[in-house]
Design an enzyme around this catalytic site. Structure first.
Site, PDB file in Angstrom:
ATOM      1  N   ASN A  45      62.136  66.226  47.611  1.00 47.65           N
ATOM      2  CA  ASN A  45      61.312  65.498  46.783  1.00 47.65           C
ATOM      3  C   ASN A  45      59.943  65.167  47.404  1.00 47.65           C
ATOM      4  OD1 ASN A  45      60.650  62.312  46.986  1.00 47.65           O
ATOM      5  ND2 ASN A  45      62.424  62.878  48.315  1.00 47.65           N
ATOM      6  N   PHE A  49      56.291  57.612  45.655  1.00 46.92           N
ATOM      7  CA  PHE A  49      56.479  56.308  45.273  1.00 46.92           C
ATOM      8  C   PHE A  49      55.949  55.905  43.955  1.00 46.92           C
ATOM      9  CE2 PHE A  49      55.811  54.737  49.854  1.00 46.92           C
ATOM     10  CZ  PHE A  49      57.002  55.214  50.359  1.00 46.92           C
ATOM     11  N   SER A 107      58.032  57.784  54.639  1.00 50.11           N
ATOM     12  CA  SER A 107      58.174  58.880  53.690  1.00 50.11           C
ATOM     13  C   SER A 107      57.014  59.708  53.915  1.00 50.11           C
ATOM     14  CB  SER A 107      57.837  58.268  52.212  1.00 50.11           C
ATOM     15  OG  SER A 107      57.026  59.167  51.467  1.00 50.11           O
ATOM     16  N   ASN A 109      55.779  61.535  51.667  1.00 45.81           N
ATOM     17  CA  ASN A 109      54.850  61.680  50.412  1.00 45.81           C
ATOM     18  C   ASN A 109      53.677  60.906  50.332  1.00 45.81           C
ATOM     19  OD1 ASN A 109      56.602  64.155  49.991  1.00 45.81           O
ATOM     20  ND2 ASN A 109      58.151  62.361  49.268  1.00 45.81           N
ATOM     21  N   THR A 110      53.181  60.119  51.205  1.00 46.46           N
ATOM     22  CA  THR A 110      52.398  59.150  51.010  1.00 46.46           C
ATOM     23  C   THR A 110      51.312  59.406  52.208  1.00 46.46           C
ATOM     24  OG1 THR A 110      53.247  57.592  49.833  1.00 46.46           O
ATOM     25  CG2 THR A 110      51.316  56.774  50.899  1.00 46.46           C
ATOM     26  N   LYS A 149      62.509  51.453  58.245  1.00 45.77           N
ATOM     27  CA  LYS A 149      63.018  52.850  58.154  1.00 45.77           C
ATOM     28  C   LYS A 149      62.208  53.840  58.610  1.00 45.77           C
ATOM     29  CE  LYS A 149      64.864  55.610  54.321  1.00 45.77           C
ATOM     30  NZ  LYS A 149      65.404  55.539  52.887  1.00 45.77           N
ATOM     31  N   ASN A 178      64.729  58.738  57.272  1.00 45.11           N
ATOM     32  CA  ASN A 178      64.106  59.329  55.907  1.00 45.11           C
ATOM     33  C   ASN A 178      64.217  60.581  55.758  1.00 45.11           C
ATOM     34  OD1 ASN A 178      62.402  59.132  53.456  1.00 45.11           O
ATOM     35  ND2 ASN A 178      61.633  57.377  54.218  1.00 45.11           N
TER      36      ASN A 178
HETATM   37  C1  LIG Z   1      64.778  62.159  45.124  1.00 42.06           C
HETATM   38  C2  LIG Z   1      64.502  61.081  46.439  1.00 42.06           C
HETATM   39  C3  LIG Z   1      63.762  59.882  46.490  1.00 42.06           C
HETATM   40  C4  LIG Z   1      63.632  59.246  47.497  1.00 42.06           C
HETATM   41  N1  LIG Z   1      62.854  57.844  47.591  1.00 42.06           N
HETATM   42  C5  LIG Z   1      62.716  57.273  48.646  1.00 42.06           C
HETATM   43  C6  LIG Z   1      62.049  55.944  48.628  1.00 42.06           C
HETATM   44  O1  LIG Z   1      61.330  55.673  47.554  1.00 42.06           O
HETATM   45  N2  LIG Z   1      61.897  55.267  49.673  1.00 42.06           N
HETATM   46  C7  LIG Z   1      62.775  55.568  50.686  1.00 42.06           C
HETATM   47  O2  LIG Z   1      62.748  54.735  51.870  1.00 42.06           O
HETATM   48  N3  LIG Z   1      63.404  56.803  50.832  1.00 42.06           N
HETATM   49  C8  LIG Z   1      63.402  57.577  50.022  1.00 42.06           C
HETATM   50  N4  LIG Z   1      64.302  58.586  49.757  1.00 42.06           N
HETATM   51  C9  LIG Z   1      65.056  58.921  50.987  1.00 42.06           C
HETATM   52  C10 LIG Z   1      66.440  58.647  51.038  1.00 42.06           C
HETATM   53  O3  LIG Z   1      66.608  57.004  50.626  1.00 42.06           O
HETATM   54  C11 LIG Z   1      67.053  58.842  52.482  1.00 42.06           C
HETATM   55  O4  LIG Z   1      66.679  58.339  53.414  1.00 42.06           O
HETATM   56  C12 LIG Z   1      67.219  60.345  52.581  1.00 42.06           C
HETATM   57  O5  LIG Z   1      67.106  61.005  51.531  1.00 42.06           O
HETATM   58  C13 LIG Z   1      68.185  60.801  53.590  1.00 42.06           C
HETATM   59  O6  LIG Z   1      69.539  60.555  52.974  1.00 42.06           O
HETATM   60  P1  LIG Z   1      70.526  61.541  51.953  1.00 42.06           P
HETATM   61  O7  LIG Z   1      70.353  62.749  52.844  1.00 42.06           O
HETATM   62  O8  LIG Z   1      71.823  60.796  51.964  1.00 42.06           O
HETATM   63  O9  LIG Z   1      69.633  61.547  50.700  1.00 42.06           O
HETATM   64  C14 LIG Z   1      64.262  59.496  48.874  1.00 42.06           C
HETATM   65  C15 LIG Z   1      65.228  60.526  48.708  1.00 42.06           C
HETATM   66  C16 LIG Z   1      65.318  61.415  47.572  1.00 42.06           C
HETATM   67  C17 LIG Z   1      66.225  62.625  47.598  1.00 42.06           C
END
Ligand SMILES: Cc1cc2nc3c(=O)[nH]c(=O)nc-3n(C[C@H](O)[C@H](O)[C@H](O)COP(=O)(O)O)c2cc1C
Length: 296
Positions: A45, A49, A107, A109-110, A149, A178
Site C-alpha cells: 500500500n 494517510f 509509514s 508513504n509520507t 510504532k 510497520n
Molecule cells: C492498507 C494498509 C494501510 C495501512 N495504514 C497504516 C496506517 O495508517 N498507520 C499505520 O501505523 N500502519 C498502517 N499500516 C500498517 C499495518 O498497521 C501493519 O503495521 C503492517 O501492515 C504489518 O502488519 P500485517 O502484516 O498484519 O498487515 C497499513 C497497512 C495496510 C496493508
C-alpha cells in the site's frame, strides 16, 4: 481504518486501533494505491494517510461504545511545517476517547516521516508528546499510554538509538513493525514493482527478527506489540516466543477473512490447554535469542 489487536496474556480478547489520523484532512496518494499479491498473501500500500482529519475521526469515535478499547494511531500531515506539533495535537484531540495512543513514525508513504526515528528527532518528539500526555493526564486523572510504532527496515545502530531513547524517556511500549520497503522473496514480481510498504506473510520473518532484536535491547519489562504477517495462532504464538506481549494483525484478514482474529484467539487457547499453560505469556521470550540471532 480499523485493525485488530489481540491480548496474549491472561484473558484473550480482540480490540481495534484506528488511524493513522492527521490534524487536517488529506486525500493521500493517487489511486491505485493498494495492491494484492495473492500468491504471496501480501499487500503493498501507498495510501499516504488518506483521512478526514482529527475532528471528523473524533466525532465518529465519540459515537462508539465507551466499553470498546480503542487505540488511536496519530501521525503528521504530509505538508506539515511542524510534524512534532501534529503528534502533540493528536494527543490533545483524542485524549478523552483513546485507551492508548500509537505514535506512527514509520509509514514509508509520507516522505521523511521515518527520519523521526533518528535519535535526536525521536527524543524531541517523545518529550513533546509526553509533555502533552502528562498535561492531559493531570486534567483527566487518567494516564493514557503512548506506544511508538517503528519500521522493520532499521539498521542495528537505528535499533540501538530507538531503544536508548525509549528507555531514557520511559516509553510505554513499542509496536514492531510497520510495513517494509523490502521486496525479498516475492513470487508476484509484477506487483512487487509497485512502490509502497509491503505487509502480510512475507513480512513475518523480518518483523519478528526486529521484534526480538528490540526485546534484547529494551529488556523484559517494556511492553512490545508484535505485528507483521500474523496469519494464524501459530504465527501469533511465535511472535510471543520472540518477545511480544500483544499481537496485532491486518493484511492476513484480506486473505483469511474477518473471522481470523477469533480463530487465532481459539487457537491460542487450545495451545494453552495442550501445553498446560495458565497463560500464553508463559511462552514469551522463549525464542528471543533464536530470532534476534538472524539477519533481518
Ligand atoms: C492498507 C494498509 C494501510 C495501512 N495504514 C497504516 C496506517 O495508517 N498507520 C499505520 O501505523 N500502519 C498502517 N499500516 C500498517 C499495518 O498497521 C501493519 O503495521 C503492517 O501492515 C504489518 O502488519 P500485517 O502484516 O498484519 O498487515 C497499513 C497497512 C495496510 C496493508
Amino acid at each position: 481504518m480499523p485493525r485488530y489487536r489481540k491480548h496474549c496474556c491472561g484473558s484473550v480478547s480482540v480490540s481495534p486501533e484506528i488511524g493513522t489520523v492527521t490534524p487536517k484532512p488529506q486525500t493521500g496518494n493517487d489511486k491505485p494505491r493498494i495492491f494484492r499479491l495473492v500468491e504471496d498473501e501480501a499487500v503493498i500500500n501507498r495510501l499516504g494517510f488518506n483521512n478526514e482529519g482529527h475532528q471528523a475521526a473524533l466525532q465518529r469515535l465519540k459515537s462508539c461504545a465507551r466499553s470498546t478499547m480503542i487505540g488511536v494511531n496519530i501521525g503528521a500531515n504530509k505538508d506539515s511545517a511542524d510534524r512534532i506539533a501534529d503528534y502533540v495535537s493528536g494527543i490533545h484531540a483524542f485524549y478523552g476517547v483513546a485507551r492508548y495512543f500509537t505514535a506512527n513514525i514509520s509509514s514509508p508513504n509520507t516522505p521523511g516521516l521515518r527520519d523521526l526515528q533518528a535519535r535526536e528527532s525521536l527524543a524531541a518528539l517523545l518529550s513533546a508528546v509526553f509533555a502533552a500526555r502528562d498535561d492531559e493526564a493531570a486534567k483527566a486523572g487518567i494516564r493514557v499510554p503512548v506506544f511508538l510504532k517503528i519500521a522493520p527496515d532499521l539498521t542495528e545502530e537505528g535499533m540501538d538509538d530507538i531503544a536508548a531513547v525509549a528507555l531514557e524517556q520511559s516509553l510505554d511500549g513499542l509496536i514492531v513493525s510497520n510495513t517494509t520497503l523490502s521486496r525479498d522473496g516475492l513470487h508476484d514480481q509484477q506487483q512487487a514493482r509497485e512502490s509502497g510498504g509491503l505487509s502480510g506473510k512475507p513480512l513475518f520473518e523480518k518483523s519478528t527478527i526486529v521484534l526480538a532484536k528490540m526485546r534484547k535491547r529494551v529488556g523484559p519489562d517494556l511492553p512490545i506489540i508484535g505485528v507483521g504477517g500474523v496469519s494464524s495462532a501459530a504465527t501469533a504464538a511465535e511472535k510471543t516466543r520472540a518477545g511480544a506481549n500483544l499481537v496485532q494483525l491486518y493484511s492476513c484478514m484480506v486473505y483469511e477473512g474477518p473471522s481470523l482474529p477469533g480463530k487465532i484467539v481459539r487457537g491460542l487457547s487450545a495451545l494453552c490447554d495442550r501445553e498446560k499453560l495458565t497463560s500464553i505469556s508463559e511462552i514469551r521470550d522463549s525464542r528471543t535469542n533464536y530470532w534476534a540471532g538472524k539477519n533481518a
